[in-house]
Structure formats: C-alpha cells, structure tokens
Design a protein around this motif. Structure first.
Motif, short mmCIF file in Angstrom:
data_model
loop_
_atom_site.label_atom_id
_atom_site.label_comp_id
_atom_site.label_asym_id
_atom_site.label_seq_id
_atom_site.Cartn_x
_atom_site.Cartn_y
_atom_site.Cartn_z
N ASP A 43 0.83 -1.20 0.00
CA ASP A 43 0.00 0.00 0.00
C ASP A 43 0.87 1.25 0.00
OD1 ASP A 43 -2.00 -1.90 0.37
OD2 ASP A 43 -2.17 -1.53 2.52
N ILE A 44 1.92 1.22 0.81
CA ILE A 44 2.83 2.36 0.89
C ILE A 44 3.52 2.59 -0.45
CG2 ILE A 44 4.95 3.18 2.01
CD1 ILE A 44 4.01 1.72 4.55
N LYS A 45 3.91 1.49 -1.09
CA LYS A 45 4.57 1.60 -2.39
C LYS A 45 3.61 2.16 -3.44
CE LYS A 45 7.93 -2.11 -1.63
NZ LYS A 45 9.14 -1.30 -1.90
N GLN A 46 2.33 1.77 -3.35
CA GLN A 46 1.36 2.29 -4.30
C GLN A 46 1.20 3.79 -4.17
OE1 GLN A 46 -2.47 0.42 -4.29
NE2 GLN A 46 -1.72 -1.48 -5.19
N ILE A 47 1.00 4.28 -2.96
CA ILE A 47 0.76 5.72 -2.82
C ILE A 47 2.03 6.52 -3.06
CG2 ILE A 47 -1.13 5.27 -1.21
CD1 ILE A 47 0.64 6.52 0.98
N ALA A 48 3.20 5.87 -2.97
CA ALA A 48 4.45 6.54 -3.29
C ALA A 48 4.69 6.59 -4.80
CB ALA A 48 5.62 5.86 -2.60
N GLY A 67 -5.43 -0.27 -0.55
CA GLY A 67 -5.89 -1.37 0.29
C GLY A 67 -6.11 -2.63 -0.49
N MET A 68 -5.40 -3.72 -0.12
CA MET A 68 -5.41 -4.95 -0.90
C MET A 68 -6.21 -6.09 -0.28
SD MET A 68 -1.57 -5.32 -2.44
CE MET A 68 -0.73 -5.25 -0.85
N GLU A 69 -6.57 -5.99 1.00
CA GLU A 69 -7.20 -7.14 1.65
C GLU A 69 -8.23 -6.67 2.66
OE1 GLU A 69 -3.66 -9.02 3.04
OE2 GLU A 69 -3.27 -7.48 4.54
N VAL A 70 -9.37 -7.37 2.67
CA VAL A 70 -10.48 -6.97 3.53
C VAL A 70 -11.16 -8.19 4.13
CG1 VAL A 70 -10.94 -4.84 2.25
CG2 VAL A 70 -12.14 -6.94 1.61
N VAL A 71 -11.74 -7.97 5.29
CA VAL A 71 -12.70 -8.90 5.88
C VAL A 71 -14.02 -8.15 5.99
CG1 VAL A 71 -13.40 -10.06 8.02
CG2 VAL A 71 -11.09 -10.35 7.14
N GLY A 72 -15.10 -8.81 5.65
CA GLY A 72 -16.39 -8.14 5.73
C GLY A 72 -17.53 -9.11 5.49
N GLN A 86 -7.06 -2.78 -5.22
CA GLN A 86 -7.17 -1.48 -4.59
C GLN A 86 -8.58 -1.35 -4.04
OE1 GLN A 86 -6.44 1.15 -7.94
NE2 GLN A 86 -8.59 1.34 -8.38
N GLY A 87 -8.82 -0.34 -3.19
CA GLY A 87 -10.17 -0.09 -2.73
C GLY A 87 -10.51 -0.61 -1.35
N GLY A 88 -9.54 -1.19 -0.64
CA GLY A 88 -9.84 -1.78 0.67
C GLY A 88 -10.02 -0.78 1.79
N TYR A 89 -9.42 0.41 1.67
CA TYR A 89 -9.51 1.42 2.73
C TYR A 89 -10.83 2.18 2.60
CZ TYR A 89 -4.41 0.98 3.61
OH TYR A 89 -3.15 0.54 3.91
N ALA A 90 -11.94 1.48 2.79
CA ALA A 90 -13.25 2.08 2.58
C ALA A 90 -14.30 1.28 3.35
CB ALA A 90 -13.59 2.12 1.09
N GLU A 91 -15.50 1.84 3.43
CA GLU A 91 -16.59 1.15 4.13
C GLU A 91 -17.15 0.01 3.29
OE1 GLU A 91 -18.56 4.47 7.02
OE2 GLU A 91 -18.99 4.67 4.87
N GLN A 92 -17.01 0.09 1.97
CA GLN A 92 -17.44 -0.98 1.07
C GLN A 92 -16.42 -1.12 -0.05
OE1 GLN A 92 -21.81 -1.08 0.04
NE2 GLN A 92 -21.78 0.95 0.98
N THR A 93 -16.32 -2.34 -0.57
CA THR A 93 -15.45 -2.57 -1.72
C THR A 93 -16.00 -3.72 -2.53
OG1 THR A 93 -13.13 -2.75 -2.40
CG2 THR A 93 -13.86 -4.23 -0.64
N VAL A 94 -15.48 -3.88 -3.73
CA VAL A 94 -15.91 -4.95 -4.62
C VAL A 94 -14.76 -5.95 -4.76
CG1 VAL A 94 -16.41 -5.51 -7.03
CG2 VAL A 94 -17.62 -3.64 -5.90
N VAL A 95 -15.08 -7.25 -4.62
CA VAL A 95 -14.07 -8.31 -4.68
C VAL A 95 -14.44 -9.29 -5.79
CG1 VAL A 95 -12.85 -10.09 -3.38
CG2 VAL A 95 -13.75 -8.09 -2.18
N ALA A 96 -13.45 -9.64 -6.61
CA ALA A 96 -13.67 -10.69 -7.61
C ALA A 96 -13.97 -12.00 -6.90
CB ALA A 96 -12.44 -10.82 -8.50
N SER A 108 -10.40 -14.66 13.68
CA SER A 108 -10.76 -13.25 13.81
C SER A 108 -10.43 -12.49 12.53
CB SER A 108 -10.00 -12.62 14.98
OG SER A 108 -8.62 -12.48 14.67
N ALA A 109 -10.95 -11.27 12.43
CA ALA A 109 -10.68 -10.45 11.26
C ALA A 109 -9.19 -10.21 11.10
CB ALA A 109 -11.44 -9.12 11.36
N GLY A 110 -8.52 -9.85 12.19
CA GLY A 110 -7.08 -9.58 12.12
C GLY A 110 -6.29 -10.81 11.72
N GLU A 111 -6.65 -11.96 12.27
CA GLU A 111 -5.95 -13.20 11.90
C GLU A 111 -6.16 -13.53 10.43
OE1 GLU A 111 -6.12 -15.68 16.13
OE2 GLU A 111 -7.83 -15.73 14.76
N ALA A 112 -7.38 -13.37 9.95
CA ALA A 112 -7.66 -13.66 8.55
C ALA A 112 -6.86 -12.74 7.62
CB ALA A 112 -9.16 -13.51 8.28
N LEU A 113 -6.81 -11.46 7.96
CA LEU A 113 -6.05 -10.52 7.14
C LEU A 113 -4.57 -10.88 7.15
CD1 LEU A 113 -7.81 -7.23 8.27
CD2 LEU A 113 -7.95 -8.27 6.00
#
Length: 320
Positions: A43-48, A67-72, A86-96, A108-113
């Motif tokens: 993520d840092i490399k992308q915004i850089a 944002g590359m990974e989400v639990v929801g 991209q798109g994970g840093y949001a309240e909603q995102t679309v996943v293939a 847990s969410a953290g473990e899954a991520l």
C-alpha cells in the motif's frame, strides 16, 4: 461512503479522508461491507508511485483508494476474506469472486487478514521457492513482522530442524522466540555471519528468507552452507545489495531466488489449497497470526508511518 484516498503520489501524508461513491459489483464480483482492512508495505509503495505497472499497479487515474485485503460481509450476510488490487480502505469494496473465501469459525478479522497476503507469502517462501525439507535449518529475517512471524511458525509446522530469527530489538527477538524460533539474534549486517553460525551451533544454514536487502543480503550469502538457498522477497532497508557473482554461486553450490506473491494471486486467484491450509491451521490454533495495532480508518496515515518507522509487530488493521 467513507474512504481514505490519495490524490497525488507521496509519503503517507497524501492519504486523506473523503466521501466517495459506493462501488457497484459487476459480473463475477461481490460487494463487501468492510469490517476490517489490512495494511501492507505494498500500500505504501502504491501511494508513493513506486508501482505504476505490473500486478501491484492500481486501475484508473488518480485519486485512488488503496488497500489490498479486507474482511467483511456480503449482502447475504456471509462473512468473507477477500483480496482486492485497490479499494480496501473504505466502508465498502468490490471483490472478484475468485479472490473471495468464506471465513471459518474461530478466525478473527485480524488473523484472517494476516494469512492472506502475508500468510500466502510465508507459505510459498517455504514450500514453493525454498522447498524446505524436514530437518533443515531456516533463518527468518524481520521475524517479528507480519510475514516473518508466520514464517517462523510455518517453518516449525513444516518440519524445520532449527529456526533462527533475526530482529532489530530485544523485545522483537523475545517475541520471535515466543513464536517458536530456536534462537533469535540481531539482524544487522556487521557481524551477521558470526551470529548466525553461532546460533546454528557453528554450522552454515540451509535456508535464509530475506525481506531486508542491502548489506544484510550480502552477509546472508556468507552464512549459507552447501546447496543452501537464499530467497529475497523485500527490501525494507531500501539499500542496494551488491551484485551477486554467478561464479560464487556455482563454487559454493548455493542458489538465490526471489518471490512476490501478488503475481501468483493475479494468476491463480487468492483462493486455493495454500490459503485453505493457512485458515485451517489458524482455526485449529496450530498457527497463531500476530495481530498488531488497530487504527480507525481515518488514521491510515499513522499506520503507514508506524510501519515505515519499524515500530510495529504483526498485522496492522484498519477499522472503517
């Protein structure tokens, strides 16, 4: 909806909170309401602006939501883990759909991520690239980080004879020992070979997994034994390493390989046997991903600064 986005390339301060339109799922995609998003060096490399092409490259013009990974949860209420470019840093995102998996109970969410990008990296470093064999010695650089801590545990799970961790501070080395390493040493380049050989009872090692690069990578070559393998999968030091002479590899019968999990996900999808094994090991508590600090979504910049400053342990999580 609320999201963090960047309108220009730069350091973490270019991330700003914004109200953006909710995404719409197309064919072969699923809309996910985000419970938690993972933070990665990617993520840092992308915004850089360091990845303008290749598998890390985001789609479309600026501004973008990283944002590359989400639990929801899906609209049907199914709890899922998903990989997004991209798109994970949001309240909603679309996943293939090929990058979406159901979460087993007890994870847990953290473990899954932690077991998505970083866990898949750890699994493939050992299985696909280093091709670990029972009884071999494994050195894990940056062993208190999200990937490193998983490599330590998986090396033990996959039958390593001795696991040696390197880390930059006493508390990080103590954590690596708690995660299952047999020994933990300072990972600095100066005196590297002597510390590693001492930690391996005077013998050169079989496998070294390096995410630091620079002079540390150079020193690591000196610690490898006959038919030893060094795998590089990052360069957090942001320092160049010396050129590796092919003749030296031949004389010492050692090999150097690289690995980057994102092209593999782009080719095969995030689902599959490796991720299923990681989630199963986590659900059965055979694998204990380290979940580090959690931040409100609006504090994504702080999470990036802490990661860059090497002030973190384990997986960093954003909560929308």
């Amino acid at each position: 909806m609320r999201a963090m986005r960047y309108e220009r390339f730069g350091r973490p301060e270019v991330l700003v909170e914004a109200d953006v339109p909710a995404p719409v799922a197309g064919p072969g995609e699923t809309l996910v309401r985000v419970e938690a998003a993972g933070v990665n060096f990617g993520d840092i490399k992308q915004i850089a602006g360091e990845h303008t092409d290749g598998p890390y490259a985001p789609r479309g013009p600026l501004p973008r939501v990283p944002g590359m990974e989400v639990v929801g949860r899906t609209a049907a209420g199914r709890r899922v883990l998903g990989y997004v470019r991209q798109g994970g840093y949001a309240e909603q995102t679309v996943v293939a759909d090929r990058d979406l998996v159901a979460l087993p109970e007890g994870v847990s969410a953290g473990e899954a991520l932690a077991v998505l990008v970083q866990g898949l990296t750890a699994w493939h470093l050992l299985r696909s690239v280093a091709r670990i064999r029972p009884g071999e010695s494994v050195v894990v650089h940056a062993a208190a980080g999200g990937t490193g801590s998983l490599v330590v545990q998986l090396a033990r799970e996959f039958g390593a004879g001795r696991v040696i961790a390197t880390a930059s501070s006493d508390d990080k080395r103590a954590f690596a020992l708690e995660a299952g390493a047999d020994a933990a040493v300072d990972g600095a380049a100066e005196g590297y070979r002597e510390r590693i050989l001492d930690a391996n009872h005077g013998r050169p090692v079989d496998i070294i997994l390096d995410a630091v690069g620079g002079p540390v990578l150079d020193g690591a070559l000196d610690a490898l034994g006959y038919l030893g393998r060094l795998v590089t999968y990052g360069a957090s030091s942001r320092q160049p390493a010396s050129a590796i002479a092919p003749g030296r590899l031949a004389v010492d019968s050692i090999s150097v390989a690289g690995f980057w999990v994102v092209p593999l996900i782009a080719r095969d999808g995030a689902g599959g046997a490796a991720l299923a094994e990681l989630l199963d090991l986590t659900a059965r508590r055979r694998l204990r991903p380290l979940v580090g600090a959690e931040y409100d979504l609006a504090r994504a910049r702080d999470a990036h600064e802490d990661l860059l400053g090497r002030r973190t342990k384990g997986k960093l999580v954003l909560r929308p």
